[in-house]
Scaffold this motif. Sequence first.
Motif, short mmCIF file in Angstrom:
data_model
loop_
_atom_site.label_atom_id
_atom_site.label_comp_id
_atom_site.label_asym_id
_atom_site.label_seq_id
_atom_site.Cartn_x
_atom_site.Cartn_y
_atom_site.Cartn_z
N HIS A 193 59.30 -56.02 -46.50
CA HIS A 193 58.54 -56.25 -45.26
C HIS A 193 59.42 -56.79 -44.15
N GLU A 194 60.34 -57.67 -44.50
CA GLU A 194 61.14 -58.34 -43.47
C GLU A 194 62.41 -57.58 -43.09
N TYR A 195 63.02 -56.86 -44.03
CA TYR A 195 64.37 -56.36 -43.78
C TYR A 195 64.55 -54.85 -43.94
N ASN A 196 63.56 -54.14 -44.46
CA ASN A 196 63.75 -52.71 -44.66
C ASN A 196 63.73 -51.97 -43.32
N ALA A 197 64.72 -51.11 -43.11
CA ALA A 197 64.86 -50.43 -41.82
C ALA A 197 63.66 -49.54 -41.51
N GLU A 198 63.14 -48.84 -42.52
CA GLU A 198 61.98 -47.96 -42.29
C GLU A 198 60.77 -48.77 -41.88
N VAL A 199 60.56 -49.91 -42.51
CA VAL A 199 59.41 -50.75 -42.17
C VAL A 199 59.57 -51.31 -40.76
N ILE A 200 60.77 -51.73 -40.42
CA ILE A 200 61.02 -52.24 -39.07
C ILE A 200 60.74 -51.16 -38.03
N ASN A 201 61.23 -49.94 -38.29
CA ASN A 201 60.96 -48.84 -37.37
C ASN A 201 59.47 -48.53 -37.28
N SER A 202 58.77 -48.65 -38.40
CA SER A 202 57.33 -48.39 -38.40
C SER A 202 56.60 -49.40 -37.53
N ARG A 203 57.05 -50.66 -37.56
CA ARG A 203 56.42 -51.65 -36.70
C ARG A 203 56.63 -51.32 -35.23
N LEU A 204 57.81 -50.80 -34.92
CA LEU A 204 58.06 -50.35 -33.54
C LEU A 204 57.14 -49.20 -33.17
N GLU A 205 57.05 -48.22 -34.06
CA GLU A 205 56.20 -47.05 -33.77
C GLU A 205 54.74 -47.44 -33.65
N TYR A 206 54.29 -48.34 -34.51
CA TYR A 206 52.87 -48.69 -34.50
C TYR A 206 52.46 -49.38 -33.21
N ASP A 207 53.41 -50.04 -32.55
CA ASP A 207 53.08 -50.65 -31.27
C ASP A 207 52.53 -49.63 -30.28
N ASP A 208 52.94 -48.37 -30.42
CA ASP A 208 52.43 -47.32 -29.54
C ASP A 208 51.00 -46.93 -29.86
N TYR A 209 50.56 -47.22 -31.09
CA TYR A 209 49.22 -46.77 -31.53
C TYR A 209 48.22 -47.91 -31.67
N ARG A 210 48.72 -49.14 -31.66
CA ARG A 210 47.85 -50.29 -31.92
C ARG A 210 46.64 -50.30 -30.98
N GLY A 211 45.45 -50.35 -31.57
CA GLY A 211 44.23 -50.46 -30.78
C GLY A 211 43.76 -49.18 -30.13
#
Length: 397
Positions: free
Chosen positions: A62-80
């Motif tokens: 959750h804290e350090y995986n590159a794919e998860v970090i990128n997913s958090r970035l991508e999800y900011d575009d879809y949040r809400g």
Amino acid sequence: MKTQGLCCGRRGCMKIIGLTFLFGFAAAQTVLASPEFAYPPEKWASLRDDVLEYEELADLIHEYNAEVINSRLEYDDYRGKSNDDFRNTYSEMADRLEDSSDRMMDGINEDEPGYGAAEASAMSIRLQAEQARDQADMENEDGRVKKLEYDRQEALLIQKAQGLMIEYWKKEKERPVLEGTLQQAEAEVQTARRKAALGMLSQPELLEAEAAVCTAQAAEASGKTKQEELRRQLIVMTGWQYDDMPRLGEIPIPEEALPEKTDPESDRTQALAANFSLAADRRRLENTDSGTAKDVLNQKVEAGQQKIEADIEAKYNSLMQAQTDYGQAKEEYRLAEEKLEADERRYQLGLLSANDRMAAQAELSSKKAAWEISGLSFRQAYEDYQWAVEGLAAYEG
């Protein structure tokens, strides 16, 4: 050394550099890790030390995986975002494409050279606009669906990391057996050479003994190579750099009675409620207008529910079998210990040769490894079952 803060130590700095280049340092700070208050100080200290513990895998991913970090970035575009927001995106795209096509058609003259090519280009853009309009009508995604997809991706990565660590330790438990096999083969080839020198062994028999050494050497080397590949893949997934050398903690083996404490009926209900793919398709159903698309999605959901129930049953049966195998391997190891004690007494009395004693020791080592590896397989079966219950049961296929 893991990062002791956002930009200290080898761990995390490579990620910060890459994210800073793309998004700026502030964005990298926001995305890279949870705030300090997310865990107690002792938990952060444990996550940032140079020991990779099995129980920490979920948090490390959750804290350090590159794919998860990128997913958090991508999800900011879809949040809400609602389904209407998704549909409007395609509608606006269709409007822009139609305007572009119209302008192209208005700007060309039938009498000018290249008219045909320009007209074909304008018609192609018009076709893209129609496809975007169709997509807008069929669009059934929204922010909640995207969140389920990203959560499923993270869960799959944790599951994969657990599998890698289990396979690493299986290789580790197998190493004494491979080393013992090599030692035994080397001892036997020395005996074979002495016999061959005395004319008591044929050349083909000697070659066979020498080939056994080569086979044992190859098996040992292959095991080490595969284990190192597993280690490197695992540490990169959990935030270290490729050439770091964290220590990998032992994997706890579940209690033997654990499967008997599970309740397949309630677990089946939980699996249906928690399944990421099923929840996403149910949400898509809410966003889908009546018609063929809705009927197809309904059928998919109904078939998926049956698949989930069947997968829970299959994984529960596998867990029960792994429990039985573990208990059997444990008993075989106990019997091998008793046999070796008897063989040791015979050796001390001169009733057993050194090579036969070595063979008995190798047998015990093999039984111990089989017991330990079956314990790790028991852990894997337990994790497979738990992940099925917690959202990853097979839904399609």
